[in-house]
Design a protein around this motif. Structure first.
Motif, PDB file in Angstrom:
ATOM      1  N   LEU A 112       0.825  -1.210   0.000  1.00 60.60           N
ATOM      2  CA  LEU A 112       0.000   0.000   0.000  1.00 60.60           C
ATOM      3  C   LEU A 112       0.859   1.261   0.000  1.00 60.60           C
ATOM      4  O   LEU A 112       0.523   2.262  -0.637  1.00 60.60           O
ATOM      5  CB  LEU A 112      -0.935  -0.002   1.217  1.00 60.60           C
ATOM      6  N   ILE A 113       1.995   1.223   0.702  1.00 62.01           N
ATOM      7  CA  ILE A 113       2.880   2.388   0.746  1.00 62.01           C
ATOM      8  C   ILE A 113       3.439   2.693  -0.643  1.00 62.01           C
ATOM      9  O   ILE A 113       3.591   3.857  -1.020  1.00 62.01           O
ATOM     10  CB  ILE A 113       4.018   2.158   1.769  1.00 62.01           C
ATOM     11  N   GLY A 114       3.706   1.648  -1.414  1.00 60.84           N
ATOM     12  CA  GLY A 114       4.195   1.840  -2.776  1.00 60.84           C
ATOM     13  C   GLY A 114       3.177   2.567  -3.649  1.00 60.84           C
ATOM     14  O   GLY A 114       3.532   3.465  -4.426  1.00 60.84           O
ATOM     15  N   ILE A 115       1.910   2.190  -3.502  1.00 66.36           N
ATOM     16  CA  ILE A 115       0.852   2.875  -4.264  1.00 66.36           C
ATOM     17  C   ILE A 115       0.803   4.349  -3.866  1.00 66.36           C
ATOM     18  O   ILE A 115       0.731   5.241  -4.720  1.00 66.36           O
ATOM     19  CB  ILE A 115      -0.532   2.233  -4.020  1.00 66.36           C
ATOM     20  N   GLU A 116       0.840   4.605  -2.565  1.00 65.51           N
ATOM     21  CA  GLU A 116       0.784   5.984  -2.073  1.00 65.51           C
ATOM     22  C   GLU A 116       1.953   6.807  -2.612  1.00 65.51           C
ATOM     23  O   GLU A 116       1.786   7.970  -3.005  1.00 65.51           O
ATOM     24  CB  GLU A 116       0.794   5.991  -0.546  1.00 65.51           C
ATOM     25  N   THR A 117       3.129   6.197  -2.650  1.00 65.66           N
ATOM     26  CA  THR A 117       4.327   6.888  -3.138  1.00 65.66           C
ATOM     27  C   THR A 117       4.200   7.245  -4.612  1.00 65.66           C
ATOM     28  O   THR A 117       4.499   8.370  -5.034  1.00 65.66           O
ATOM     29  CB  THR A 117       5.571   6.002  -2.923  1.00 65.66           C
ATOM     30  N   ILE A 118       3.743   6.281  -5.406  1.00 66.12           N
ATOM     31  CA  ILE A 118       3.580   6.521  -6.846  1.00 66.12           C
ATOM     32  C   ILE A 118       2.471   7.545  -7.096  1.00 66.12           C
ATOM     33  O   ILE A 118       2.610   8.426  -7.949  1.00 66.12           O
ATOM     34  CB  ILE A 118       3.309   5.200  -7.589  1.00 66.12           C
ATOM     35  N   ARG A 119       1.378   7.439  -6.330  1.00 59.31           N
ATOM     36  CA  ARG A 119       0.266   8.382  -6.487  1.00 59.31           C
ATOM     37  C   ARG A 119       0.715   9.821  -6.232  1.00 59.31           C
ATOM     38  O   ARG A 119       0.259  10.770  -6.898  1.00 59.31           O
ATOM     39  CB  ARG A 119      -0.856   8.005  -5.511  1.00 59.31           C
ATOM     40  N   ALA A 120       1.641   9.987  -5.297  1.00 62.51           N
ATOM     41  CA  ALA A 120       2.147  11.328  -4.975  1.00 62.51           C
ATOM     42  C   ALA A 120       3.086  11.870  -6.050  1.00 62.51           C
ATOM     43  O   ALA A 120       3.378  13.066  -6.088  1.00 62.51           O
ATOM     44  CB  ALA A 120       2.867  11.294  -3.629  1.00 62.51           C
ATOM     45  N   THR A 121       3.529  10.975  -6.936  1.00 57.42           N
ATOM     46  CA  THR A 121       4.535  11.343  -7.940  1.00 57.42           C
ATOM     47  C   THR A 121       3.940  11.586  -9.320  1.00 57.42           C
ATOM     48  O   THR A 121       4.511  12.311 -10.131  1.00 57.42           O
ATOM     49  CB  THR A 121       5.593  10.222  -8.040  1.00 57.42           C
ATOM     50  N   THR A 122       2.794  10.972  -9.607  1.00 59.67           N
ATOM     51  CA  THR A 122       2.220  11.052 -10.957  1.00 59.67           C
ATOM     52  C   THR A 122       0.714  11.217 -10.892  1.00 59.67           C
ATOM     53  O   THR A 122       0.066  10.763  -9.931  1.00 59.67           O
ATOM     54  CB  THR A 122       2.557   9.788 -11.771  1.00 59.67           C
ATOM     55  N   ASP A 123       0.159  11.863 -11.924  1.00 59.50           N
ATOM     56  CA  ASP A 123      -1.299  11.966 -12.009  1.00 59.50           C
ATOM     57  C   ASP A 123      -1.875  10.970 -13.015  1.00 59.50           C
ATOM     58  O   ASP A 123      -3.063  11.002 -13.326  1.00 59.50           O
ATOM     59  CB  ASP A 123      -1.723  13.393 -12.357  1.00 59.50           C
ATOM     60  N   LYS A 124      -1.030  10.089 -13.524  1.00 59.67           N
ATOM     61  CA  LYS A 124      -1.528   9.071 -14.468  1.00 59.67           C
ATOM     62  C   LYS A 124      -2.408   8.057 -13.734  1.00 59.67           C
ATOM     63  O   LYS A 124      -2.192   7.779 -12.547  1.00 59.67           O
ATOM     64  CB  LYS A 124      -0.367   8.339 -15.137  1.00 59.67           C
ATOM     65  N   PRO A 125      -3.390   7.481 -14.425  1.00 55.72           N
ATOM     66  CA  PRO A 125      -4.200   6.436 -13.814  1.00 55.72           C
ATOM     67  C   PRO A 125      -3.324   5.254 -13.384  1.00 55.72           C
ATOM     68  O   PRO A 125      -2.408   4.859 -14.112  1.00 55.72           O
ATOM     69  CB  PRO A 125      -5.163   6.028 -14.938  1.00 55.72           C
ATOM     70  N   LEU A 126      -3.617   4.708 -12.216  1.00 50.81           N
ATOM     71  CA  LEU A 126      -2.855   3.583 -11.672  1.00 50.81           C
ATOM     72  C   LEU A 126      -3.728   2.342 -11.585  1.00 50.81           C
ATOM     73  O   LEU A 126      -4.820   2.378 -11.007  1.00 50.81           O
ATOM     74  CB  LEU A 126      -2.320   3.928 -10.274  1.00 50.81           C
ATOM     75  N   VAL A 127      -3.236   1.258 -12.163  1.00 50.37           N
ATOM     76  CA  VAL A 127      -3.919  -0.037 -12.105  1.00 50.37           C
ATOM     77  C   VAL A 127      -3.107  -0.956 -11.202  1.00 50.37           C
ATOM     78  O   VAL A 127      -1.944  -1.246 -11.478  1.00 50.37           O
ATOM     79  CB  VAL A 127      -4.057  -0.660 -13.509  1.00 50.37           C
ATOM     80  N   ALA A 128      -3.719  -1.406 -10.121  1.00 46.62           N
ATOM     81  CA  ALA A 128      -3.036  -2.261  -9.153  1.00 46.62           C
ATOM     82  C   ALA A 128      -3.261  -3.732  -9.493  1.00 46.62           C
ATOM     83  O   ALA A 128      -4.394  -4.157  -9.745  1.00 46.62           O
ATOM     84  CB  ALA A 128      -3.553  -1.967  -7.747  1.00 46.62           C
ATOM     85  N   ILE A 129      -2.173  -4.511  -9.506  1.00 43.84           N
ATOM     86  CA  ILE A 129      -2.280  -5.945  -9.780  1.00 43.84           C
ATOM     87  C   ILE A 129      -1.323  -6.715  -8.875  1.00 43.84           C
ATOM     88  O   ILE A 129      -0.276  -6.197  -8.486  1.00 43.84           O
ATOM     89  CB  ILE A 129      -2.008  -6.252 -11.277  1.00 43.84           C
ATOM     90  N   GLY A 130      -1.705  -7.931  -8.539  1.00 41.85           N
ATOM     91  CA  GLY A 130      -0.862  -8.775  -7.699  1.00 41.85           C
ATOM     92  C   GLY A 130      -1.578  -9.156  -6.419  1.00 41.85           C
ATOM     93  O   GLY A 130      -1.588  -8.400  -5.452  1.00 41.85           O
ATOM     94  N   GLN A 131      -2.224 -10.329  -6.426  1.00 40.46           N
ATOM     95  CA  GLN A 131      -2.991 -10.832  -5.284  1.00 40.46           C
ATOM     96  C   GLN A 131      -4.139  -9.901  -4.908  1.00 40.46           C
ATOM     97  O   GLN A 131      -4.493  -9.778  -3.732  1.00 40.46           O
ATOM     98  CB  GLN A 131      -2.082 -11.058  -4.073  1.00 40.46           C
ATOM     99  N   MET A 132      -4.748  -9.272  -5.907  1.00 35.69           N
ATOM    100  CA  MET A 132      -5.910  -8.431  -5.647  1.00 35.69           C
ATOM    101  C   MET A 132      -7.136  -9.303  -5.437  1.00 35.69           C
ATOM    102  O   MET A 132      -7.367 -10.261  -6.179  1.00 35.69           O
ATOM    103  CB  MET A 132      -6.163  -7.489  -6.818  1.00 35.69           C
ATOM    104  N   ASN A 133      -7.927  -8.947  -4.435  1.00 37.93           N
ATOM    105  CA  ASN A 133      -9.154  -9.706  -4.161  1.00 37.93           C
ATOM    106  C   ASN A 133     -10.137  -8.810  -3.414  1.00 37.93           C
ATOM    107  O   ASN A 133      -9.820  -7.649  -3.099  1.00 37.93           O
ATOM    108  CB  ASN A 133      -8.843 -10.983  -3.362  1.00 37.93           C
TER     109      ASN A 133
END
Length: 211
Positions: free
Chosen positions: A149-170
């Protein structure tokens, strides 16, 4: 570069071998009925002709439901089937090359596997970024980082591009992943391995919308 809309919330990444209980076309249709609004065909072990035939069948089905098709890492198949877009990783054909060779590409996805990629031209020309993997997954063994989750937060703070999360999503973690900054959840096993793909997709979609 003009920023394109990315309204998608639940993204199915499918291969024939990932489908446990049903044929892949049935899984796709059930998933769409349950709430999937974007589908990627990923066939790493198929020859071009087999990949193309599957892509044609899936696109014909998805067109009935007005759901776009993304092709994983195969520009020839993507162009021949007139897919909505293509998704590539760091070891695939670079996004800048895709832009040159496929002028009509509507949606170009690029996997982010380390923070340094965020400052590259390849990331700049992508329409959305795949954050892979959020949590380590048996379906993808060649990655170098587990974002969390921290990785998503870090990337979100760096870019305004849409983010698609994958990897053990449920359904159990979809809400917190969206709250961390992802725009969309991408799943493989959570739908492909489900006894009831429509119900699994509906459950996931409901959790995403709650967030």
């Amino acid at each position: 570069m003009v920023k394109k809309e990315f309204p998608y919330r639940l993204y199915l990444v499918i291969s024939e071998e990932a489908c446990v209980h049903h044929a892949y076309l049935k899984v796709v249709e059930q998933a769409v009925k349950g709430g999937v609004d974007l589908v990627q065909l990923r066939e790493k072990n198929s020859c071009t002709e087999a990949f193309l035939q599957k892509a044609i069948l899936i696109k014909n089905l998805l067109d009935q439901y007005h759901v776009p098709l993304i092709i994983n890492d195969h520009l020839e198949v993507a162009q021949k089937v007139e897919a909505f877009g293509i998704h590539v990783g760091t070891s695939d054909i670079p996004p800048t090359q895709i832009r040159k060779n496929w002028k009509k590409v509507n949606c170009l996805g690029y996997s982010i596997e380390d923070l340094q990629q965020l400052n590259t031209q390849e990331t700049h020309v992508a329409d959305y970024l795949g954050i892979s993997p959020i949590f380590n997954t048996p379906t993808k063994t060649d990655t170098i980082i587990e974002w969390g989750l921290i990785g998503i937060e870090t990337i979100r703070a760096t870019t305004d591009k849409p983010l698609v999360a994958i990897g053990q999503m449920n359904a159990g973690n979809a809400q917190e992943v969206i709250k961390a900054g992802a725009n969309c959840i991408a799943v493989v096993s959570a739908i492909c391995a489900a006894q009831n793909p429509a119900k699994a997709a509906e459950h996931l979609r409901n959790e995403i919308e709650k967030a």
